[in-house]
Design a protein around this motif. Structure first.
Motif, PDB file in Angstrom:
ATOM      1  N   LEU A  56       9.501  -1.094   2.223  1.00  0.00           N
ATOM      2  CA  LEU A  56      10.106  -2.043   2.874  1.00  0.00           C
ATOM      3  C   LEU A  56      10.356  -1.697   4.414  1.00  0.00           C
ATOM      4  O   LEU A  56      10.646  -0.724   4.854  1.00  0.00           O
ATOM      5  N   PHE A  57      10.109  -2.719   5.346  1.00  0.00           N
ATOM      6  CA  PHE A  57      10.265  -2.583   6.704  1.00  0.00           C
ATOM      7  C   PHE A  57      10.636  -3.911   7.315  1.00  0.00           C
ATOM      8  O   PHE A  57      10.449  -5.024   6.988  1.00  0.00           O
ATOM      9  N   GLY A  58      11.311  -3.675   8.645  1.00  0.00           N
ATOM     10  CA  GLY A  58      11.593  -4.977   9.439  1.00  0.00           C
ATOM     11  C   GLY A  58      12.791  -4.773  10.257  1.00  0.00           C
ATOM     12  O   GLY A  58      13.247  -3.550  10.260  1.00  0.00           O
ATOM     13  N   VAL A  59      13.464  -5.875  10.667  1.00  0.00           N
ATOM     14  CA  VAL A  59      14.506  -5.553  11.769  1.00  0.00           C
ATOM     15  C   VAL A  59      15.618  -6.113  10.774  1.00  0.00           C
ATOM     16  O   VAL A  59      15.704  -7.162  10.276  1.00  0.00           O
ATOM     17  N   TYR A  60      16.875  -5.310  10.698  1.00  0.00           N
ATOM     18  CA  TYR A  60      18.013  -5.808   9.968  1.00  0.00           C
ATOM     19  C   TYR A  60      19.274  -5.418  10.864  1.00  0.00           C
ATOM     20  O   TYR A  60      19.312  -4.002  11.416  1.00  0.00           O
ATOM     21  N   GLY A  61      20.037  -6.109  11.247  1.00  0.00           N
ATOM     22  CA  GLY A  61      21.037  -5.960  12.046  1.00  0.00           C
ATOM     23  C   GLY A  61      20.761  -5.666  13.769  1.00  0.00           C
ATOM     24  O   GLY A  61      21.648  -4.914  14.198  1.00  0.00           O
ATOM     25  N   GLY A  62      19.654  -5.874  14.038  1.00  0.00           N
ATOM     26  CA  GLY A  62      18.951  -5.726  15.169  1.00  0.00           C
ATOM     27  C   GLY A  62      18.264  -4.313  15.384  1.00  0.00           C
ATOM     28  O   GLY A  62      17.912  -3.905  16.368  1.00  0.00           O
ATOM     29  N   TYR A  63      18.082  -3.753  14.288  1.00  0.00           N
ATOM     30  CA  TYR A  63      17.570  -2.442  14.267  1.00  0.00           C
ATOM     31  C   TYR A  63      16.044  -2.506  13.496  1.00  0.00           C
ATOM     32  O   TYR A  63      16.014  -2.964  12.333  1.00  0.00           O
ATOM     33  N   ASN A  64      15.020  -1.744  13.958  1.00  0.00           N
ATOM     34  CA  ASN A  64      13.862  -1.363  13.124  1.00  0.00           C
ATOM     35  C   ASN A  64      14.168  -0.526  12.022  1.00  0.00           C
ATOM     36  O   ASN A  64      14.419   0.581  12.332  1.00  0.00           O
ATOM     37  N   ILE A  65      14.025  -1.173  10.630  1.00  0.00           N
ATOM     38  CA  ILE A  65      14.466  -0.276   9.720  1.00  0.00           C
ATOM     39  C   ILE A  65      13.143  -0.146   8.628  1.00  0.00           C
ATOM     40  O   ILE A  65      12.763  -1.042   8.371  1.00  0.00           O
ATOM     41  N   THR A  66      13.126   1.007   8.189  1.00  0.00           N
ATOM     42  CA  THR A  66      12.298   1.099   7.043  1.00  0.00           C
ATOM     43  C   THR A  66      13.157   1.693   5.731  1.00  0.00           C
ATOM     44  O   THR A  66      13.811   2.473   5.973  1.00  0.00           O
ATOM     45  N   VAL A  67      12.566   1.207   4.475  1.00  0.00           N
ATOM     46  CA  VAL A  67      13.125   1.760   3.209  1.00  0.00           C
ATOM     47  C   VAL A  67      12.137   2.204   2.449  1.00  0.00           C
ATOM     48  O   VAL A  67      11.330   1.448   2.140  1.00  0.00           O
ATOM     49  N   SER A  68      12.069   3.520   2.096  1.00  0.00           N
ATOM     50  CA  SER A  68      11.068   4.010   1.415  1.00  0.00           C
ATOM     51  C   SER A  68      11.475   4.956   0.174  1.00  0.00           C
ATOM     52  O   SER A  68      12.832   5.252   0.044  1.00  0.00           O
ATOM     53  N   PRO A  69      10.653   4.808  -0.957  1.00  0.00           N
ATOM     54  CA  PRO A  69      11.160   5.732  -1.963  1.00  0.00           C
ATOM     55  C   PRO A  69      11.193   7.296  -1.911  1.00  0.00           C
ATOM     56  O   PRO A  69      10.067   7.582  -1.116  1.00  0.00           O
ATOM     57  N   ILE A  70      11.991   8.003  -2.355  1.00  0.00           N
ATOM     58  CA  ILE A  70      11.807   9.416  -2.267  1.00  0.00           C
ATOM     59  C   ILE A  70      12.208   9.859  -3.318  1.00  0.00           C
ATOM     60  O   ILE A  70      12.463   9.532  -4.549  1.00  0.00           O
ATOM     61  N   SER A  71      11.827  11.335  -3.760  1.00  0.00           N
ATOM     62  CA  SER A  71      12.084  12.000  -4.899  1.00  0.00           C
ATOM     63  C   SER A  71      10.973  11.470  -6.105  1.00  0.00           C
ATOM     64  O   SER A  71      11.912  11.188  -7.073  1.00  0.00           O
ATOM     65  N   GLY A  72      10.011  11.173  -5.575  1.00  0.00           N
ATOM     66  CA  GLY A  72       9.225  10.535  -6.890  1.00  0.00           C
ATOM     67  C   GLY A  72       9.371   9.107  -7.068  1.00  0.00           C
ATOM     68  O   GLY A  72       9.056   8.626  -8.188  1.00  0.00           O
ATOM     69  N   GLY A  73      10.085   8.506  -6.231  1.00  0.00           N
ATOM     70  CA  GLY A  73      10.688   7.315  -6.341  1.00  0.00           C
ATOM     71  C   GLY A  73      11.915   6.857  -7.199  1.00  0.00           C
ATOM     72  O   GLY A  73      12.348   5.763  -7.349  1.00  0.00           O
ATOM     73  N   LYS A  74      12.534   8.159  -7.386  1.00  0.00           N
ATOM     74  CA  LYS A  74      13.882   7.905  -8.259  1.00  0.00           C
ATOM     75  C   LYS A  74      14.977   7.463  -7.214  1.00  0.00           C
ATOM     76  O   LYS A  74      15.993   7.177  -7.746  1.00  0.00           O
ATOM     77  N   ALA A  75      14.681   7.590  -5.918  1.00  0.00           N
ATOM     78  CA  ALA A  75      15.930   7.377  -4.765  1.00  0.00           C
ATOM     79  C   ALA A  75      15.293   6.603  -3.501  1.00  0.00           C
ATOM     80  O   ALA A  75      14.014   6.549  -3.560  1.00  0.00           O
ATOM     81  N   MET A  76      16.076   6.341  -2.791  1.00  0.00           N
ATOM     82  CA  MET A  76      15.715   5.473  -1.689  1.00  0.00           C
ATOM     83  C   MET A  76      16.311   6.103  -0.244  1.00  0.00           C
ATOM     84  O   MET A  76      17.345   6.730  -0.539  1.00  0.00           O
ATOM     85  N   GLN A  77      15.518   6.092   0.753  1.00  0.00           N
ATOM     86  CA  GLN A  77      15.675   6.316   1.996  1.00  0.00           C
ATOM     87  C   GLN A  77      15.836   4.990   3.102  1.00  0.00           C
ATOM     88  O   GLN A  77      14.736   4.786   3.043  1.00  0.00           O
ATOM     89  N   ILE A  78      16.656   5.012   3.840  1.00  0.00           N
ATOM     90  CA  ILE A  78      16.768   4.273   4.961  1.00  0.00           C
ATOM     91  C   ILE A  78      16.489   4.930   6.271  1.00  0.00           C
ATOM     92  O   ILE A  78      17.216   6.008   6.351  1.00  0.00           O
ATOM     93  N   SER A  79      15.317   4.518   7.075  1.00  0.00           N
ATOM     94  CA  SER A  79      15.137   5.296   8.272  1.00  0.00           C
ATOM     95  C   SER A  79      15.059   4.271   9.526  1.00  0.00           C
ATOM     96  O   SER A  79      14.768   3.167   9.331  1.00  0.00           O
ATOM     97  N   VAL A  80      15.356   5.016  10.586  1.00  0.00           N
ATOM     98  CA  VAL A  80      15.463   3.967  11.763  1.00  0.00           C
ATOM     99  C   VAL A  80      15.125   5.062  12.884  1.00  0.00           C
ATOM    100  O   VAL A  80      15.195   6.545  12.674  1.00  0.00           O
ATOM    101  N   GLY A  81      14.648   4.555  14.032  1.00  0.00           N
ATOM    102  CA  GLY A  81      14.383   5.351  15.346  1.00  0.00           C
ATOM    103  C   GLY A  81      15.175   4.764  16.306  1.00  0.00           C
ATOM    104  O   GLY A  81      15.223   3.552  16.689  1.00  0.00           O
TER     105      GLY A  81
ATOM    106  N   ARG B 243       0.976  -1.251   0.058  1.00  0.00           N
ATOM    107  CA  ARG B 243       0.122  -0.159  -0.160  1.00  0.00           C
ATOM    108  C   ARG B 243       1.004   1.295   0.136  1.00  0.00           C
ATOM    109  O   ARG B 243       0.469   2.060  -0.587  1.00  0.00           O
ATOM    110  N   GLY B 244       2.021   1.262   0.835  1.00  0.00           N
ATOM    111  CA  GLY B 244       2.630   2.463   0.953  1.00  0.00           C
ATOM    112  C   GLY B 244       3.876   2.351   0.062  1.00  0.00           C
ATOM    113  O   GLY B 244       4.827   3.333  -0.314  1.00  0.00           O
ATOM    114  N   GLY B 245       4.273   1.100  -0.446  1.00  0.00           N
ATOM    115  CA  GLY B 245       5.476   1.042  -1.420  1.00  0.00           C
ATOM    116  C   GLY B 245       6.782   1.014  -0.523  1.00  0.00           C
ATOM    117  O   GLY B 245       7.658   1.517  -0.866  1.00  0.00           O
TER     118      GLY B 245
END
Length: 339
Positions: A39-64, A35-37
């Motif tokens: 990726l999310f889950g746990v990687y390397g012990g961290y809650n990570i999300t991978v989201s498209p930015i710049s109209g889908g042309k680039a990627m952003q990794i985000s954590v809290g 629905r949101g396009g």
């Protein structure tokens, strides 16, 4: 024309990127939220999300995350970005949320393979070196965390912060629904906004081009003008705005043609040429084989920019009013649409 082709190709970028991301998701153990396009889950012990930015042309990794109970220092992130400039662009912290913008390569596939694949491991190793721990991106709490879709992006939140976010969204929507839509004011606003789009069409045409960017300007300015003077924009408002755009594109074409005529026949002013040209069109005194193809082309190129702009405006508003938990656990789902 090149601008038009480039813009049009960007419409389907996000959908194609999701397909390219699936092998990466399988390799890293991340889940996909269709629905949101995202990726999310746990990687390397961290809650990570991978989201498209710049109209889908680039990627952003985000954590809290937090380090010794505090957000990561942006100076550390700037140094990290400098040391890993082959993989990342801007890296910044906004409270407990940290965003790592993956470097954009020539193609989406290259961005995933050369940037995102090594980048996610570099991020995890960097966080481990700091002794960072998972936390709510809004409040810093370490317990009861979940991955949510809020405000058109993915966020790792605790139950309490999500409840507050959900309540704020519901209140905002109710306040907007309580507003009275001024159709007359909205029409005037759409008309004024469309003048900027018309100016863009004429200016670009006088330079000898036809481009979809004029349609983007027409769409954005017309919708914004309606919303500013109409109080809010509904389905009726969108229809009115689209009707205004159709008329203004025609008038832009007529005025552009009048300007060209006035340059050829210098004894006549632009206004006089405009009257003569309109009279010829509406009385049949025009060579339709020359007139219609150019008008149709203008409408087509304007539509390439305006239609995605209108659709994006509607979908973005819907996305801003949509909140749900992405990781499948029980949680309230809020979905409203102002349009």
């Amino acid at each position: 024309v090149l601008l038009s082709i480039k813009f049009f190709k960007g419409i389907s970028v996000m959908n194609s990127n999701m397909k390219l991301l699936m092998p990466f998701a399988a390799q890293t153990g991340l889940s996909a939220d269709a629905r949101g396009g995202i990726l999310f889950g746990v990687y390397g012990g961290y809650n990570i999300t991978v989201s498209p930015i710049s109209g889908g042309k680039a990627m952003q990794i985000s954590v809290g995350v937090k380090v010794n109970g505090q957000p990561i220092d942006n100076n550390q992130l700037q140094l990290f970005a400098k040391q890993n400039k082959s993989f990342f662009g801007i890296c910044r912290a906004n409270g407990y949320r940290v965003d790592f913008n993956v470097k954009q390569f020539l193609t989406a596939k290259s961005t995933i393979n050369k940037g995102l694949r090594p980048g996610i491991e570099i991020v995890a190793a960097f966080l481990r070196s700091l002794g960072a721990e998972n936390c709510c991106q809004a409040g810093g709490k370490s317990e009861d965390l979940g991955t949510y879709y809020t405000y058109n992006c993915a966020s790792v939140l605790c139950d309490g912060c999500y409840s507050e976010t959900s309540a704020d969204t519901v209140n905002r929507i109710r306040e907007n629904e309580a507003k009275a839509e001024n159709l007359v004011g909205g029409f005037v606003g759409a008309l004024l906004g469309s003048l900027l789009g018309a100016a863009a069409i004429i200016l670009i045409s006088q330079l000898g081009y036809v481009a979809a960017i004029s349609g983007v300007i027409m769409g954005v300015c017309t919708l914004k003008g309606y919303e500013m003077l109409g109080g809010k924009i509904s389905k009726t408002g969108v229809i009115i705005s689209c009707a205004v755009m159709v008329v203004m594109v025609f008038l832009s074409y007529q005025l552009d043609s009048a300007i060209l005529l006035s340059k050829e026949y210098t004894d006549y002013s632009v206004f006089e040429c405009f009257k003569i040209y309109n009279n010829a069109v509406f009385t049949g005194g025009i060579i339709w084989e020359n007139y219609l193809p150019s008008l149709i082309m203008l409408y087509a190129f304007t539509a390439l920019g305006a239609v995605p702009t209108v659709k994006n405006r509607i979908s973005k508003q819907y996305a801003l009013n949509t909140l749900y938990r992405m990781d499948g656990q029980s949680a309230p789902v809020t979905e409203y649409s102002e349009i």
